[in-house]
Design an enzyme around this catalytic site. Structure first.
Site, mmCIF file in Angstrom:
data_model
loop_
_atom_site.group_PDB
_atom_site.id
_atom_site.type_symbol
_atom_site.label_atom_id
_atom_site.label_comp_id
_atom_site.label_asym_id
_atom_site.label_seq_id
_atom_site.Cartn_x
_atom_site.Cartn_y
_atom_site.Cartn_z
ATOM 1 N N ASP A 22 40.766 36.515 31.818
ATOM 2 C CA ASP A 22 40.895 37.332 33.009
ATOM 3 C C ASP A 22 40.049 38.589 32.773
ATOM 4 O O ASP A 22 39.599 38.840 31.650
ATOM 5 C CB ASP A 22 42.369 37.692 33.212
ATOM 6 N N ASP A 24 40.299 42.282 34.848
ATOM 7 C CA ASP A 24 41.040 43.535 34.962
ATOM 8 C C ASP A 24 42.331 43.483 34.152
ATOM 9 O O ASP A 24 43.153 42.577 34.324
ATOM 10 C CB ASP A 24 41.377 43.817 36.429
ATOM 11 N N THR A 115 38.377 35.682 37.238
ATOM 12 C CA THR A 115 38.932 36.903 37.804
ATOM 13 C C THR A 115 39.249 36.750 39.281
ATOM 14 O O THR A 115 38.568 36.014 39.998
ATOM 15 C CB THR A 115 37.953 38.083 37.602
ATOM 16 N N SER A 116 40.266 37.467 39.723
ATOM 17 C CA SER A 116 40.607 37.489 41.142
ATOM 18 C C SER A 116 39.686 38.408 41.924
ATOM 19 O O SER A 116 39.683 38.384 43.159
ATOM 20 C CB SER A 116 42.064 37.937 41.324
ATOM 21 N N LYS A 147 45.058 32.845 41.799
ATOM 22 C CA LYS A 147 46.202 32.831 40.891
ATOM 23 C C LYS A 147 47.462 33.228 41.674
ATOM 24 O O LYS A 147 47.394 34.073 42.554
ATOM 25 C CB LYS A 147 45.974 33.823 39.751
ATOM 26 N N ASP A 172 46.802 39.256 31.429
ATOM 27 C CA ASP A 172 47.715 40.396 31.389
ATOM 28 C C ASP A 172 48.797 40.331 32.446
ATOM 29 O O ASP A 172 49.780 41.056 32.358
ATOM 30 C CB ASP A 172 46.938 41.706 31.562
#
Length: 226
Positions: A22, A24, A115-116, A147, A172
């Site tokens: 991931d 962030d 990543t989103s 996600k 995270d």
């Protein structure tokens, strides 16, 4: 780092095909920007700010906004407004301690980012933190389902040419952890920016300073504790 759990022993004891990250909160600390932009948005729309911030992380902006079900809101337009604000704000974005050295030690064809964030924002934040751009990067606009759906991590493993269950996911946020677990991947939880309560037996660590990666003679990856 906490005492080793069963999962931690398992991850350290065996070899892996690839590491999937991931961004962030996992490779970079962008919490200052996220707090500034999303707190302002939550206040403007009359939400319970603290409760909203607890459920924000790890999910695409468009999914965050859609989930709030605010009457009359154009979700796509609002997501673009959020993106524009985040693109204009990189103040305070840094690497999670040790992240740059950790990924630089990996073979280029053995790691990816999932990543989103939209690609434009992801590239800008990574540059601000000094994180190199991998050959495989799955961003928010690359998937139909964000996600906690495992689509992004599955796509990254497939593009690298490996089975997801032979990969380790670094995350995270609960949404990303759930996505990785659904695929049967190993999970390392990074707790530098917010120590989310995690159910289960996951391997957690504040940052990468206590970790290293090595390559076996056969080309597999090993995760090591310093």
């Amino acid at each position: 780092m906490t005492d080793l759990t069963t999962d931690a022993h398992h991850l350290l004891a065996r070899s892996h095909d690839a590491f999937l990250f991931d961004m962030d909160g996992t490779l970079i600390n962008s919490i200052a920007v996220v707090e500034r932009v999303w707190r302002e948005w939550a206040v403007a729309h009359g939400l319970d700010v603290e409760e909203f911030m607890r459920r924000l992380h790890g999910v695409r902006a468009i999914d965050v906004i859609r989930r709030e079900e605010i009457a009359g809101m154009d979700v796509e337009e609002e997501a673009q407004i959020i993106l524009d604000k985040e693109l204009d704000d990189t103040d305070g974005i840094v690497e999670i301690a040790g992240a740059v050295d950790f990924v630089n030690a990996l073979p280029a064809d053995r790691w990816a980012i999932v990543t989103s964030a939209p690609r434009e924002l992801a590239v800008k934040r990574m540059a601000a933190a000094g994180i190199p751009t991998p050959g495989v990067m799955i961003c928010g606009e690359d998937v139909a389902n964000g996600k906690p759906d495992p689509e992004g991590y599955r796509a990254a493993a497939e593009r690298l040419g490996f089975a997801p269950e032979r990969c380790v996911v670094f995350e995270d946020a609960p949404a990303g952890i759930q996505a990785a677990q659904t695929l049967g991947a190993g999970v390392v939880v990074i707790t530098a920016t917010h120590d989310m309560p995690v159910e289960g037996n996951e391997f957690d660590t504040v940052d990468y300073l206590g970790l290293s990666a090595s390559v076996t003679p056969s080309g597999d990856l090993r995760l090591n504790r310093r």
